[in-house]
Structures are given as structure tokens and as C-alpha cells.
Write a protein that holds these residues in place. Structure first.
Motif, mmCIF file in Angstrom:
data_model
loop_
_atom_site.group_PDB
_atom_site.id
_atom_site.type_symbol
_atom_site.label_atom_id
_atom_site.label_comp_id
_atom_site.label_asym_id
_atom_site.label_seq_id
_atom_site.Cartn_x
_atom_site.Cartn_y
_atom_site.Cartn_z
ATOM 1 N N GLU A 96 35.408 43.448 42.827
ATOM 2 C CA GLU A 96 36.862 43.496 42.699
ATOM 3 C C GLU A 96 37.558 44.141 43.905
ATOM 4 O O GLU A 96 38.172 45.196 43.809
ATOM 5 C CB GLU A 96 37.237 44.258 41.415
ATOM 6 C CG GLU A 96 38.681 44.153 40.980
ATOM 7 C CD GLU A 96 39.063 42.784 40.447
ATOM 8 O OE1 GLU A 96 38.240 41.873 40.585
ATOM 9 O OE2 GLU A 96 40.179 42.639 39.925
ATOM 10 N N LEU A 123 49.476 32.680 31.155
ATOM 11 C CA LEU A 123 48.504 33.742 31.415
ATOM 12 C C LEU A 123 47.161 33.462 30.750
ATOM 13 O O LEU A 123 46.117 33.885 31.256
ATOM 14 C CB LEU A 123 49.064 35.083 30.940
ATOM 15 C CG LEU A 123 50.230 35.642 31.775
ATOM 16 C CD1 LEU A 123 50.723 36.957 31.191
ATOM 17 C CD2 LEU A 123 49.820 35.836 33.221
ATOM 18 N N LYS A 124 47.156 32.766 29.626
ATOM 19 C CA LYS A 124 45.889 32.370 29.018
ATOM 20 C C LYS A 124 45.095 31.487 29.968
ATOM 21 O O LYS A 124 43.875 31.623 30.109
ATOM 22 C CB LYS A 124 46.146 31.620 27.707
ATOM 23 C CG LYS A 124 46.620 32.479 26.560
ATOM 24 C CD LYS A 124 46.817 31.632 25.306
ATOM 25 C CE LYS A 124 47.339 32.468 24.152
ATOM 26 N NZ LYS A 124 47.577 31.638 22.941
ATOM 27 N N GLN A 130 50.045 40.318 36.249
ATOM 28 C CA GLN A 130 50.717 40.925 35.102
ATOM 29 C C GLN A 130 51.642 42.056 35.552
ATOM 30 O O GLN A 130 52.760 42.194 35.057
ATOM 31 C CB GLN A 130 49.689 41.480 34.098
ATOM 32 C CG GLN A 130 48.799 40.400 33.502
ATOM 33 C CD GLN A 130 47.527 40.200 34.305
ATOM 34 O OE1 GLN A 130 47.514 40.408 35.511
ATOM 35 N NE2 GLN A 130 46.479 39.779 33.630
ATOM 36 N N GLN A 181 44.236 33.761 33.334
ATOM 37 C CA GLN A 181 43.345 34.906 33.132
ATOM 38 C C GLN A 181 42.035 34.523 32.450
ATOM 39 O O GLN A 181 40.982 35.061 32.786
ATOM 40 C CB GLN A 181 44.064 35.974 32.305
ATOM 41 C CG GLN A 181 45.249 36.587 33.006
ATOM 42 C CD GLN A 181 45.992 37.585 32.130
ATOM 43 O OE1 GLN A 181 45.655 37.777 30.957
ATOM 44 N NE2 GLN A 181 46.999 38.240 32.685
ATOM 45 N N GLN A 182 42.097 33.604 31.487
ATOM 46 C CA GLN A 182 40.899 33.239 30.737
ATOM 47 C C GLN A 182 40.259 31.949 31.224
ATOM 48 O O GLN A 182 39.146 31.624 30.833
ATOM 49 C CB GLN A 182 41.238 33.110 29.246
ATOM 50 C CG GLN A 182 41.844 34.366 28.648
ATOM 51 C CD GLN A 182 42.281 34.175 27.197
ATOM 52 O OE1 GLN A 182 41.838 33.253 26.522
ATOM 53 N NE2 GLN A 182 43.169 35.040 26.734
ATOM 54 N N THR A 184 48.480 42.971 40.578
ATOM 55 C CA THR A 184 47.970 41.955 39.656
ATOM 56 C C THR A 184 49.158 41.110 39.215
ATOM 57 O O THR A 184 50.300 41.579 39.232
ATOM 58 C CB THR A 184 47.300 42.577 38.412
ATOM 59 O OG1 THR A 184 48.284 43.270 37.651
ATOM 60 C CG2 THR A 184 46.181 43.523 38.789
ATOM 61 N N HIS A 221 40.189 45.995 33.330
ATOM 62 C CA HIS A 221 40.500 44.609 33.014
ATOM 63 C C HIS A 221 39.429 43.653 33.565
ATOM 64 O O HIS A 221 39.047 42.682 32.900
ATOM 65 C CB HIS A 221 41.876 44.248 33.577
ATOM 66 C CG HIS A 221 42.979 45.098 33.045
ATOM 67 N ND1 HIS A 221 43.199 45.270 31.698
ATOM 68 C CD2 HIS A 221 43.934 45.864 33.671
ATOM 69 C CE1 HIS A 221 44.234 46.072 31.510
ATOM 70 N NE2 HIS A 221 44.695 46.451 32.698
ATOM 71 N N TYR A 222 38.926 43.935 34.764
ATOM 72 C CA TYR A 222 37.905 43.058 35.359
ATOM 73 C C TYR A 222 36.608 43.120 34.558
ATOM 74 O O TYR A 222 36.028 42.098 34.190
ATOM 75 C CB TYR A 222 37.673 43.477 36.809
ATOM 76 C CG TYR A 222 36.532 42.717 37.471
ATOM 77 C CD1 TYR A 222 36.735 41.437 37.977
ATOM 78 C CD2 TYR A 222 35.253 43.264 37.565
ATOM 79 C CE1 TYR A 222 35.704 40.734 38.574
ATOM 80 C CE2 TYR A 222 34.211 42.569 38.155
ATOM 81 C CZ TYR A 222 34.433 41.292 38.668
ATOM 82 O OH TYR A 222 33.414 40.588 39.227
ATOM 83 N N ARG A 254 36.640 41.365 31.165
ATOM 84 C CA ARG A 254 36.466 39.907 31.260
ATOM 85 C C ARG A 254 35.015 39.538 31.524
ATOM 86 O O ARG A 254 34.461 38.626 30.907
ATOM 87 C CB ARG A 254 37.355 39.352 32.386
ATOM 88 C CG ARG A 254 38.821 39.270 32.074
ATOM 89 C CD ARG A 254 39.546 38.287 32.999
ATOM 90 N NE ARG A 254 39.247 38.505 34.391
ATOM 91 C CZ ARG A 254 39.908 39.363 35.171
ATOM 92 N NH1 ARG A 254 40.884 40.087 34.672
ATOM 93 N NH2 ARG A 254 39.578 39.490 36.447
ATOM 94 N N SER A 279 49.495 32.276 40.872
ATOM 95 C CA SER A 279 49.061 33.389 40.013
ATOM 96 C C SER A 279 50.204 34.325 39.660
ATOM 97 O O SER A 279 50.103 35.116 38.732
ATOM 98 C CB SER A 279 47.944 34.175 40.698
ATOM 99 O OG SER A 279 48.391 34.680 41.948
#
Length: 852
Positions: free
Chosen positions: A200, A354-355, A92, A358-359, A90, A140-141, A144, A310
Motif C-alpha cells: 500500500e 463505490l461498490k 472516500q 472498492q469491491q 483515498t 481498510h486495505y 479487503r 476513482s
């Protein structure tokens, strides 16, 4: 030639020795069939056996460390293990870990449900309990997805997949999400159902801590690259042993006809290839022209434009950004922000990026970026957008950052002109009124806040200076006055220049009690008068002046303009009383301050005339009766009679007389302990003595206590010093050191009024305490207020866990006493057992009352 051969043999031998000495520490967590620990503790499963095969080739010695997933991740990031199998990549994780290029496995996730539970789509997760492995990619998936879809789904975390499957089997959860390798191997064992819903897909790798063990990853990459291209390699043999499909080595007969058709079509494809080649060349030419036009436009824009993938690496920057980085655009490709900015800037940029990634949000933010060497700092207004592929997945971000440094500086200059005095740099009338209005409004909304006050300062005979030495010297004096006042006022206070020789100080956070607040304001005003009476240096000679100060405290219903007017009137009253002094607007406050001064003067005489008395209030244990007493101070005034400590102790604190009084109380208490020690029925009694904040923070505190014990001959373990939480807030480390020195002598410490202060519980375990004292405010309503009951229970539990005795004060009824007994309390103090009494009365009643 022989010499070269000999050297080659020696080199091979050295290489072998080095290889044999390499120990690779590997984290192993239970996730069969991918990886788990064999009976002898060695790694096994697909990835475990694959690693052992590589290790055998490389002559590594593999040392396995068994851990659950979350702990394995912590060990890897701490550098305590070298390698961790089965890690999904990932963005992160790439910030803290390194990965090889070729995936060791490709996996996807699947749902497994309890009997009777159906999950055909993500929306079916609504109102269900879903268990996942803690800190996994599934967690994490799904988090979200649930947040974006607004599903009422409860996510539960387990330490391992086996635990997660067991929770569903036991009915603690409805659904479990897991990788298909583990799920396919274990779902029937737990009597679960396999859902057709998959999600995923991820690539799995061996991971190392970032910047370490790169050679391990290079070796693994080398073997994976060769073995995955050869179906007869150990890689596919291991997969087949563990039940995973490997590519077939023979072509099935039923596809031969397809090969024949492909051969027939080959000629047709070749005949059209030349035409396609011409079309591609034409399209390429048009695309190249479009790209050149776009680059011209992007390089002409007065903004920094860039694209990050990414993994937060630059894929494109325009000429403006390249000039900022000091390199060519192509040289920035593949690099991260840490190649161009300092650590603090990189951390902030990463958080914002990352905001977006990821978002999927569009972010508009001011960013303060400092160059790598710290020499340049700029402020940018950055707009960052997510870039999505055809499937809607975010693969990169586009950023447009405009340098607004000059604009921010201009804003600061405008603000400086609008709110600050040009001569002295102090706040001007506008800022003062703004802050005063805010303070008054806040005080009206929250009446329990600390009091505030205004000091109106006017320099006496300032006009004479301007007339004799000129306005330039007058301005110089005003600057010196401003600087001197600013150096001696608190940071929380506002010092403003209204104009001419008039200054105003806005005091906040004085004290909730109006009397104490007025006393503090008066002391500050007196200090201001004294400061301004000290000589100033003008034209290389001393110049002396004085100041008149008017003081007003905030009053209910009084707005900022009225407060300013009242302070001004009080200042003129000070001038009318001879200048070089201070006056309160409220004459009653002035009278109160005079009374306090008279009380302070009387207190000095009380110490000399032995007017201070000690009273004793018994402290008891349930099964032992009276075990000691708290020492309470009283003042027998020759004219006013008995004066409450609530009146004279604050005065003693503010004037510093509390040090002399506290020392006297300590000496008398130690003498009394020595006297009691002479008699069998009182030798076990102790005395609890309250210590003031000034005493505690005095540099001679430890020496004073030690001297009092030595001179009296009292046993140190019979002396209990009571402190309050608020006393521990200042210079905690020094206080702990003092307490530890006295504890080493045998002196005990009790924390008074526990639960009413603001000290952190983290300090509680560091303090050498022997006792906690439950404040009377919790005991008073113990029978009617469930909150007080809960607080008392919590204090009792805290005392038990920290091995501290707990005593409840303020016990005034048998019902309160019985309730405290029920809650586990064993030590008590209060009117129910006895009021504070002179020594003779206390001893007499204590001997009569032999038990509770």
C-alpha cells in the motif's frame, strides 16, 4: 508616481496585518517522525516542522490541537480544526476533504512482528492477530485483502501507532502494520522484527474540510512545488534533519562512464528519432480513425454510457448522456453527479459506484434519478463494471444506463388492471384473496400473532337504486361508499370490492386474545353499519341506504375461500335479522359479545351502586418492613359474586368507563393516604395506583390527579402512579410532559411490568421515574431459569445506574425472596408477604408484621 508608491506601501501594510491575524488550527497526533507534538505542544516532526516553516513565511499563527488519529479526523470533518497533516488520499476521503496537488511525503506500509513470528507473504497473516491504527489506510486495505483471500485473521484496532507497537510487545497481538517512517524509527525500541513484506504505497498530504480553507492548501502547494525541485530548499533540509534521504547534489564518479556511454548513444538515438516520429504519426492517424468509429458507435446506442474515475468524476460520456445533462460531452469531464442530479440521487449513485470501485463487483441495479431542479425523474437499469490496469488495480468504472421509465409505467398500469377494481380503485377479488391467503398462512405458522377477521359488506336494496335512478347513479353511489369506507378504516386493513354492491374488509393485527379481537372486529363492523347509514349526495339530494355486515374471525384449519364463504353466510344472517346490522358467523362469539354488552351495562350500575371495592397488597423493604401497598380493584356483583378484574377491566377500557372508574380509584386512594397520615405508625405508608392508558392520554389527567390530592389533603410524595411500557409508546413527548408536571408536585412514578414491553431504553432516561417494577414472569422461574436470573441482574444494574428504586413483584416463596436479596433487590411484593386484602384486614396484618 509618488501617489502610486504610497498606495502600494499602504496595501503591503494591510496585507501584512491581515496575514499576521491569520490563526491556523492544526490537528497533531503522535506519529513520529512524520508528525507529533513537541514538549511545548507545537507541531514537530517532518510535516510539523515543514508546516511551521511555511507558516513563518506566510506569517500564520499555528495553534496546535493534540488528539489521536480518529479524533483528529472527527475534528477536521466537523470543521473544528483547519488543517490536518499526514493524511493519505483515498476516494472516500476526497468526498469530505480537500487536498493539495503535490504530495508532502510518499510513504508505504510495512509489517513488524513479535520475535519468532514470520510474515513473508500476505498468506502468512492467517491465524494471526494483526493490530492497526483505527480508520487508517492500512486497516481498510488489510480488511479487503483478508476478506478476498478468506484468511482467518483477527484485526485489532489501536488509537495510535505507539499503542499498536506496545500491544505486540506485550503479547496482545502478533503483528503490527504501520507506515515505514514510524516503523523504522521505533521497531527496535519495542524489540520487534522488521518484515520484508511491504504494501500500500500512498501519497501523504495536508487536508482541510471540503469547501473550506482552500487558500491554505494553495499556499502549501506553492511552497511544495518550488521546494521539491530545489535540493537546497528547506524541504530537503528538514528531511535530512529527521533522518530521511535527500537527493544527492553531486554526481558520483562511478557514474561518469555511464554519461559517456549515453553521449555516444545520443547520436544513434537522434538518427532513429525521425523514423520513430513517422511511425508515431502513422499510428496516431490509425488511432484517431478508430476513436472516431468508436464514438460513432457509442453515440448511436440508445443508452447512457459513461466512465468515472476513482474520485467519481466523469472522464467520458456519450452523446445520449450529454443530452440528459444538457451540455456537450467535453463539458461534463471532471464534474461529479452533484452537477446534474439532486442530493438523494447523488447519494444513491455514490453508494453503487463505490461498490464497483472498492469491491470490484459487476453491479446491475435499478436507479431512480431526479434532475438537479427536481423537475424530471427517470428510472434506469444500470450496469456498472470496474476498469482495471495491467496490474489488476481498479482505476475507473464504466456504466451503461438504459432508461426504463416508460416500461415501469406500463408495468404499473398492468398491475393496476390486474389487482384493482376499475370503478372504485379498490383492491379487487384477486388481490383480496392473495392478501387473505398470505395472512392465513402467516397466522398458521405463528399462532401467537394478533388475530385477523373478515367483514363482508352488502348494501341493502341496492337493486332498487339501479332500477329507479339508473346504473350511472348506482356507480356514483358505489364510488362514494368506497371513499367513505376508505377514509375511516385503518391503513393496515384491506378494503376490496368483490363486484356489484359487495365489499370485503380484511382486518389484521386486531389482538392476540380472541375475545378482544372479536370485540374489536364487532366494533369496526358496527362503525361500518353506522357510516353507511349516513346520507349520500346523489343528484343534489340526500340518498339514504343501509348495509348488512357479516363478520368472521380467522379459525384454525380454515382456508381463505372458507373464510370468505363464512363471512358471506354471516352477512346473509345479518340480512335475515332485519338488515342494517352485523352478525358473527360463530354464534358462540355472538353470545360472548352479548355477554360483554351485559357486563358493560352491569358495570355502569356497579359504579352507581358502589359495588366496586379496593383491595391492598403490601409492599415491603428489607429493613423497614411494610412501607406501602398496591391498590387493586375488585367488583362485588350482587348476583355473580366477586368478579375478577381480568373480566371487567378490558370491557371498561373498550367502553370508556375506565375513565370514571380510574378517577374513583384515584380519589379513594388519596382519601386513604390522608387517613393514614393521621397516625404515626402509618403516616409513612404510600399507595401505588395503576393508571390506565385512557387515563394517561386524557387531556384532564394532570388536573384530575392534582384535584384528588388537593381535595383529600394527601401528601403528593405518598402517591405512586404505576404505568406500563406499552402505555408510553403513543405520543411519548406529551406523556413525559404530563409526568414532569406531576413530578414537580411531588407525585412519584413507577414503571410496571418492566422488561416485557417494547419501549426504547433511550426513552427511559427521559422519563421522570422513581421506580422500576420487575415483572412477576421473571421472578417466577428465577431459581430454575438462568435467563430470568440474568434479566433480574440487568434490571437491578440499570436501576442502580439510573438511580431508580427497584421492586420485585410476584414473590411467592422464601427461596425466591432469598435469591432476590442475593441479587441486590431491597423492595418486594407478592403472596409470600401477603395477598390482596380489604382495607381492615390489610391494616391489621401490617401492624402485626413490623419487619420482613
Amino acid at each position: 508616481m509618488k501617489y502610486c508608491a504610497a498606495m502600494l506601501v499602504m496595501l503591503l501594510c494591510c496585507t501584512q496585518v491581515l496575514a499576521e491575524s491569520r490563526v491556523v488550527v492544526v490537528g497533531v497526533y503522535p506519529n513520529a517522525p512524520k508528525v507529533f507534538a513537541a514538549e511545548d505542544g507545537s507541531p514537530t516532526g517532518i510535516l510539523g516542522e515543514l508546516l511551521l516553516t511555511i507558516a513563518e513565511q506566510e506569517q500564520w499563527r499555528v495553534k496546535a490541537v493534540q488528539c489521536d488519529w480518529a479524533y483528529c479526523m472527527q475534528l477536521l470533518q466537523a470543521g473544528e480544526i483547519d488543517l490536518l497533516p499526514d493524511v493519505a488520499y483515498t476516494p472516500q476521503r476526497s468526498l469530505q476533504m480537500d487536498f493539495h496537488q503535490t504530495p508532502s511525503l510518499t510513504s508505504w506500509s510495512q509489517f513488524y512482528t513479535a520475535p519468532g513470528v514470520q510474515v513473508q507473504a500476505m498468506t502468512d497473516l492467517a491465524d494471526k492477530r494483526v493490530v492497526i491504527m483505527h480508520d487508517s489506510v492500512q486497516q481498510h486495505y488489510l480488511q479487503r485483502v483478508i476478506n478476498q483471500a478468506g484468511l482467518n485473521t483477527e484485526l485489532l484496532a489501536a488509537k495510535s501507532l505507539a499503542e499498536a507497537f506496545a500491544m505486540v510487545a506485550a503479547g496482545s497481538a502478533d503483528v503490527v502494520a504501520a507506515n515505514h517512517y514510524f516503523g523504522a524509527a521505533h521497531f527496535s525500541q519495542f524489540h520487534l522484527r522488521q518484515s520484508p513484506l511491504m504494501f500500500e504505497p500512498v501519497q501523504l498530504f495536508y487536508a482541510t474540510k471540503a469547501g473550506r480553507n482552500r487558500d491554505l492548501l494553495d499556499s502549501i502547494e506553492s511552497y511544495l512545488g518550488r521546494w521539491q525541485s530545489n535540493v537546497d530548499s528547506p524541504y530537503y533540509q528538514i528531511l535530512q534533519r529527521w533522518g530521511s534521504a535527500a537527493p544527492e547534489t553531486l554526481i558520483p564518479k562511478n557514474v561518469w562512464w555511464m554519461l559517456a556511454m549515453l553521449s555516444a548513444l545520443l547520436m544513434l538515438a537522434l538518427s532513429g528519432a525521425w523514423w520513430l516520429k513517422r511511425q508515431v504519426a502513422e499510428k496516431t492517424r490509425h488511432l484517431k480513425a478508430s476513436e472516431n468509429r468508436l464514438n460513432t458507435i457509442l453515440n448511436s446506442v440508445d443508452a447512457h454510457i459513461y466512465i468515472k474515475n476513482s474520485r467519481l468524476r466523469y472522464e467520458y460520456i456519450n452523446r445520449k448522456a450529454a443530452d440528459l445533462f444538457g451540455c456537450e460531452p467535453e463539458q461534463a469531464v471532471g464534474r461529479r453527479d452533484d452537477a446534474f442530479f439532486d442530493a438523494a440521487t447523488c447519494a444513491n449513485l455514490q453508494q453503487n459506484d463505490l461498490k464497483v470501485l472498492q469491491q470490484g463487483v459487476r453491479l446491475v441495479e435499478e436507479e431512480n434519478n431526479r434532475s438537479l431542479d427536481g423537475s424530471q425523474k427517470h428510472t434506469y437499469l444500470s450496469v456498472k463494471l470496474p476498469l482495471r490496469d495491467e496490474a489488476g488495480n481498479i482505476y475507473a468504472l464504466c456504466g451503461i444506463s438504459t432508461d426504463i421509465t416508460e416500461h415501469k409505467q406500463q408495468q404499473q398500469e398492468i398491475h393496476q388492471l390486474a389487482f384493482y377494481d376499475a370503478l372504485t380503485g379498490l383492491a379487487n377479488r384477486r388481490m383480496l384473496l392473495d392478501r387473505l391467503q398470505h395472512a392465513v398462512a402467516l397466522r398458521e405458522r405463528q399462532t401467537d400473532l394478533a388475530q385477523g377477521a373478515l367483514l363482508f359488506i352488502d348494501l341493502d336494496h341496492f337493486k332498487d337504486l339501479n332500477d329507479t335512478l339508473g346504473h350511472a347513479m348506482g356507480d356514483q353511489l358505489l364510488k362514494q361508499v368506497a371513499q367513505r369506507l376508505q377514509n375511516h378504516l385503518r391503513k393496515v386493513d384491506t378494503l376490496a370490492r368483490l363486484g356489484g354492491d359487495e365489499f370485503v374488509v380484511l382486518l389484521t393485527d386486531l389482538h392476540p386474545d380472541q375475545d378482544v379481537a372479536s370485540q374489536k372486529a364487532g366494533l369496526i363492523a358496527t362503525k361500518v353499519v353506522q357510516l353507511l347509514a349516513e346520507p349520500f349526495m346523489l343528484q343534489d339530494r340526500n340518498y339514504t341506504l343501509s348495509a348488512s355486515v357479516g363478520v368472521v374471525l380467522f379459525a384454525d384449519g380454515c382456508n381463505s375461500y372458507e373464510l370468505l364463504q363464512r363471512a358471506d353466510l354471516a352477512m346473509y344472517d345479518a340480512k335475515g335479522h332485519g338488515r342494517n346490522g352485523m352478525r358473527f358467523f360463530n354464534q358462540q362469539m355472538q353470545a360472548d359479545i352479548s355477554a360483554r354488552a351485559e357486563l358493560a351495562a352491569g358495570l355502569r350500575q356497579a359504579i352507581l351502586n358502589n359495588e366496586l371495592l379496593l383491595h391492598f397488597q403490601p409492599q415491603l423493604e428489607r429493613e423497614k418492613g411494610i412501607v406501602g401497598a398496591e391498590v387493586l380493584l375488585r367488583w362485588q356483583h350482587p348476583e355473580q359474586g366477586m368478579i375478577s378484574p381480568a373480566r371487567f377491566i378490558p370491557v371498561a377500557e373498550s367502553t370508556g368507563q375506565i375513565l370514571q372508574i380510574g378517577h374513583w380509584v384515584l380519589e379513594q386512594s388519596c382519601l386513604q393516604l390522608a387517613e393514614w397520615a393521621r397516625f404515626p405508625d402509618t403516616t409513612h405508608w404510600y399507595l401505588a395506583v395503576n393508571i390506565s392508558a385512557r387515563q394517561l392520554h386524557s387531556t384532564n389527567f394532570v388536573a384530575d390527579v392534582t384535584r384528588a390530592l388537593q381535595q383529600s389533603g394527601a401528601a403528593p410524595d405518598k402517591l405512586v402512579l404505576e404505568l406500563t411500557e406499552s402505555q408510553l409508546l403513543q405520543d411519548v413527548d406529551t406523556v413525559i410532559a404530563k409526568m414532569q408536571q406531576l413530578t414537580n408536585l411531588g407525585v412519584r412514578f413507577s414503571l410496571d411490568d418492566f422488561g416485557t414491553g417494547y419501549s426504547s431504553l433511550s426513552y427511559l432516561k427521559l422519563l421522570p421515574l422513581q421506580q422500576l417494577k420487575i415483572d412477576h414472569s421473571f421472578v417466577r422461574d428465577l431459581l430454575t431459569d438462568p435467563n430470568d436470573k440474568a434479566i433480574v441482574k440487568t434490571i437491578m444494574a440499570l436501576g442502580q445506574s439510573l438511580e431508580l428504586a427497584v421492586i420485585a413483584e410476584g414473590v411467592e416463596s422464601e427461596a425466591q425472596y432469598r435469591k432476590l436479596l442475593q441479587l441486590g433487590c431491597k423492595q418486594f411484593q407478592g403472596y409470600f408477604f401477603g395477598k390482596p386484602q380489604p382495607l381492615e384486614s390489610f391494616v391489621l396484618s401490617a401492624k402485626v408484621q413490623s419487619s420482613i
